[in-house]
Motif scaffolding. Structure first.
Motif, PDB file in Angstrom:
ATOM      1  N   ASP A  26      84.556  43.078  40.113  1.00 49.06           N
ATOM      2  CA  ASP A  26      83.944  44.399  40.271  1.00 49.06           C
ATOM      3  C   ASP A  26      82.448  44.286  40.508  1.00 49.06           C
ATOM      4  O   ASP A  26      81.884  44.993  41.360  1.00 49.06           O
ATOM      5  N   TRP A  27      81.793  43.409  39.769  1.00 47.82           N
ATOM      6  CA  TRP A  27      80.347  43.258  39.932  1.00 47.82           C
ATOM      7  C   TRP A  27      80.002  42.633  41.286  1.00 47.82           C
ATOM      8  O   TRP A  27      79.050  43.068  41.953  1.00 47.82           O
ATOM      9  N   PHE A  82      81.731  42.807  44.059  1.00 51.92           N
ATOM     10  CA  PHE A  82      81.972  43.816  45.096  1.00 51.92           C
ATOM     11  C   PHE A  82      80.836  44.838  45.119  1.00 51.92           C
ATOM     12  O   PHE A  82      80.364  45.242  46.193  1.00 51.92           O
ATOM     13  N   ALA A  83      80.393  45.294  43.942  1.00 48.95           N
ATOM     14  CA  ALA A  83      79.320  46.291  43.888  1.00 48.95           C
ATOM     15  C   ALA A  83      78.009  45.724  44.407  1.00 48.95           C
ATOM     16  O   ALA A  83      77.268  46.409  45.123  1.00 48.95           O
ATOM     17  N   LEU A  84      77.704  44.490  44.067  1.00 44.55           N
ATOM     18  CA  LEU A  84      76.440  43.894  44.506  1.00 44.55           C
ATOM     19  C   LEU A  84      76.391  43.705  46.020  1.00 44.55           C
ATOM     20  O   LEU A  84      75.307  43.754  46.637  1.00 44.55           O
ATOM     21  N   HIS A  85      77.534  43.492  46.652  1.00 46.70           N
ATOM     22  CA  HIS A  85      77.557  43.262  48.098  1.00 46.70           C
ATOM     23  C   HIS A  85      77.656  44.554  48.892  1.00 46.70           C
ATOM     24  O   HIS A  85      77.272  44.566  50.078  1.00 46.70           O
ATOM     25  N   ASN A  86      78.148  45.629  48.306  1.00 47.28           N
ATOM     26  CA  ASN A  86      78.457  46.833  49.087  1.00 47.28           C
ATOM     27  C   ASN A  86      77.599  48.046  48.724  1.00 47.28           C
ATOM     28  O   ASN A  86      77.573  49.003  49.505  1.00 47.28           O
ATOM     29  N   GLU A  87      76.963  48.053  47.581  1.00 52.25           N
ATOM     30  CA  GLU A  87      76.167  49.216  47.188  1.00 52.25           C
ATOM     31  C   GLU A  87      74.690  48.942  47.460  1.00 52.25           C
ATOM     32  O   GLU A  87      74.139  47.928  47.007  1.00 52.25           O
ATOM     33  N   GLU A 118      72.142  50.546  46.388  1.00 55.90           N
ATOM     34  CA  GLU A 118      71.289  50.693  45.207  1.00 55.90           C
ATOM     35  C   GLU A 118      71.123  49.381  44.458  1.00 55.90           C
ATOM     36  O   GLU A 118      70.137  49.194  43.741  1.00 55.90           O
ATOM     37  N   LEU A 119      72.090  48.467  44.615  1.00 55.86           N
ATOM     38  CA  LEU A 119      72.046  47.197  43.889  1.00 55.86           C
ATOM     39  C   LEU A 119      71.537  46.059  44.756  1.00 55.86           C
ATOM     40  O   LEU A 119      71.688  44.873  44.399  1.00 55.86           O
ATOM     41  N   GLU A 139      75.690  43.270  32.819  1.00 53.17           N
ATOM     42  CA  GLU A 139      75.850  44.429  31.938  1.00 53.17           C
ATOM     43  C   GLU A 139      74.579  44.716  31.142  1.00 53.17           C
ATOM     44  O   GLU A 139      74.202  45.872  30.955  1.00 53.17           O
TER      45      GLU A 139
END
Length: 637
Positions: free
Chosen positions: A352-353, A355-360, A362-363, A406
């Protein structure tokens, strides 16, 4: 007759187990009812029954009017008979006279039977209600009298009956008639048919009371039960803590070789019980609440006021154990800790992390900052996807990666929360405090609008202004609030000062102005009185100096009178006054200190010098305070 009454009275006492006064009052009421029925007396007539249990005798007294000749012996009595009971009785008075009918014993026994039974039945019901009302929350035992689809009917002490509905019974638990049952008194209601006692074996307090009975440390307060979560008949979790150092709370509840806890398990139809140690740190408490599963990390999110959320990361092989059958373990842990718990396996949290770091977007900055850690985590997850075996070091890297992400997210939330609090405090400074006391009504907004705002948690004008200044999008997101309505609300907030009445401030100012003169007057009285005392103390010193000067002036005036005999009295008076006015007292005549000089000035305020032409003398008038009579003048020549 005597023995029959005494024997019957004692038999009822032993049979019903009621207080002596209750049976006595019931017997009196029965006698009165029997008399009214036998002679057909009116209910408005006062009738009293007196029973002597020692002699076994009873008498009926009825209120009657004193008359010369009796026409109705039920309500009238002659004066002679009335004086036997009331010596001061006169014609027209109302007197209580003995009116026991003949053969009243047999009539009373037949008529009063139903009244006595009713009174005793009411007394029994009230006694049962009072007794079991005090037993609410306690365990009692009874015998099963009847079973049915609705539940159980259980016979209790004091000839009372309790009901245990099917929902209050442990699932798959079966009882037969005459079986003894232990249950918790959940509720007691009063009904026309008697007290309704509801029993329960599924209530969590039933488990609490069983623990208190089986574990002496809990009963004496050495070990405290913090919280209980239970699914009856299946599983329960109990959090305990010790109030004294050196005590193992879990060991005290389990007992040697599990003797104590096994007795409770058998009582609860083989319900599994997990006893865990309570901890004030939510991280440790939540981790223990999910036992027997092992936990990699617990991450709290307290930003939501409605529900506190905790993310729990567990090893992949512990995920099913942490969730439990049908989510039972996770549900019980959430109830026990009062936290909303989300459980993820370690590979799922890492995925999950990543995926979020590569696609969002804001991150993106965070992804750049932790680029090396991301590359390592991707390599390990690639090997796992390919089915290759991971060693303990690889799992440690993944745990550290999730923990790092986290914790960084938690710090961002804290910064955002602090910034949010700062914005709210600045907005509160701009909003007048009385605005929070003005409720939204039809004069400020249409009824439909302020109803929508009230449902959204905005109840007064101050809360509306705060929401508009801090998060206007939340108001626009309410159902039924559009851009035009938002513009009207903005216009109201901009003219907020016009909606707040200024009357309370004016009232406070007037009160202060009224209190101010009173305060000043009291202060002046406190200051002036000591000054008067000082002035009166300094009078003897000043008097001597003044008398010397006046004697010199008088001598000089008498010397000048002889050559100037043509002057009139008015001219002489003006002359003397001018001389006295031009005359000044030098500081050398008094003390050189400033204090005595001040006293001299204060003294001159309270004296007056004038010339009397009739007496040919110069008079000095001194003003001083004479006790409570006020200020007065005293003349000296």
């Amino acid at each position: 007759m005597k023995n029959e009454i005494i024997l019957a009275f004692n038999e009822v006492l032993e049979d019903k187990g009621l207080p002596r006064e209750v049976i006595y009052d019931a017997l009196q009421s029965a006698m009165v009812s029997a008399y009214r029925k036998s002679v057909n007396a009116s209910t408005a007539q006062q009738v009293i029954a007196k029973i002597d249990l020692e002699k076994g005798e009873f008498q009926i007294f009825a209120e009657k009017e004193v008359v010369q000749s009796v026409q109705d012996d039920r309500t009238e009595v002659v004066l002679k008979v009335a004086k036997e009971y009331e010596p001061n009785a006169e014609l027209g008075d109302m007197v209580l006279v003995e009116s026991t009918p003949e053969n009243f014993g047999r009539v009373a026994a037949q008529t009063a039977r139903q009244v006595i039974q009713q009174k005793i039945r009411e007394a029994e019901r009230q006694m049962q209600l009072d007794y079991y009302a005090k037993q609410v929350g306690e365990i009692i035992s009874g015998v099963v009298q009847a079973t049915g689809s609705h539940g159980l009917t259980i016979g209790l002490e004091m000839k009372a009956e309790g009901t245990m509905p099917r929902k209050e019974m442990i699932p798959y638990e079966r009882f037969r008639i005459h079986d003894r049952v232990r249950a918790l008194v959940a509720e007691v209601k009063d009904s026309p048919r008697g007290p309704q006692i509801i029993l329960s074996r599924t209530h969590r307090d039933f488990l609490r009371r069983l623990l208190e009975n089986e574990v002496p440390e809990i009963f004496h307060g050495i070990v405290e039960i913090r919280s209980i979560a239970r699914e009856p008949g299946q599983r329960a979790k109990v959090a305990v803590s010790a109030t004294q150092q050196g005590i193992d709370p879990v060991g005290a509840c389990v007992g040697q070789r599990g003797v104590r806890i096994q007795a409770i398990v058998r009582e609860l139809h083989d319900e599994k019980i997990d006893v865990i140690e309570w901890n004030k740190d939510p991280h440790l408490f939540i981790a223990k609440a999910l036992s027997p599963a092992r936990v990699n990390g617990v991450y709290l999110n307290e930003s939501h006021k409605e529900a506190k959320t905790a993310l729990v990361v567990v090893p992949e092989d512990q995920l099913s154990l942490a969730i439990g059958r049908d989510g039972q373990n996770a549900r019980l842990a959430a109830r026990l800790t009062s936290w909303r718990i989300d459980i993820k396996s370690l590979p799922e949290a890492v995925s999950d992390w990543l995926f979020a770091l590569h696609n969002e977007a804001e991150l993106a900055e965070k992804a750049q900052r932790y680029q090396e850690e991301i590359i390592k985590a991707e390599e390990i997850m690639t090997r796992k996807t390919e089915g290759r075996i991971l060693n303990m070091d690889d799992y440690d890297v993944l745990v550290k990666f999730v923990d790092m992400m986290e914790r960084d997210l938690l710090s961002e939330r804290q910064e955002f929360q602090a910034e949010r609090e700062k914005i709210i405090q600045e907005a509160l400074k701009e909003i007048p405090r009385p605005a929070f006391n003005i409720e939204l009504n039809d004069e400020i907004l249409p009824e439909s609008v302020h109803t929508i705002l009230d449902d959204g948690g905005i109840h007064n004008l101050g809360e509306l202004a705060l929401a508009m200044k801090t998060k206007p999008d939340s108001i626009l997101g309410l159902p039924g609030i559009g851009p035009k309505t938002l513009e009207k609300i903005e216009e109201i907030i901009n003219n907020l000062s016009d909606l707040i009445p200024a009357e309370p401030e004016v009232v406070e100012t007037v009160q202060l102005e009224e209190e101010l003169p009173t305060t000043l007057e009291s202060a002046e009285m406190e200051v002036i009185e000591p000054e008067v005392e000082q002035i009166e103390a300094s009078i003897p010193v000043v008097e001597d100096a003044v008398e010397e000067v006046l004697e010199e002036e008088t001598e000089a005036a008498s010397e000048e009178e002889e050559p100037n005999q043509e002057l009139s009295f008015e001219e002489m008076f003006n002359l003397e006054s001018q001389k006295l006015t031009n005359k000044t007292f030098s500081e050398e005549e008094f003390d050189e200190s400033d204090d005595k000089d001040d006293k001299k000035k204060k003294k001159r305020k309270y004296q007056e010098i004038e010339y009397d032409p009739d007496l040919d003398l110069t008079l000095v008038k001194k003003k001083h305070k004479r006790g409570d009579e006020g200020w007065g003048w005293e003349e000296e020549g």
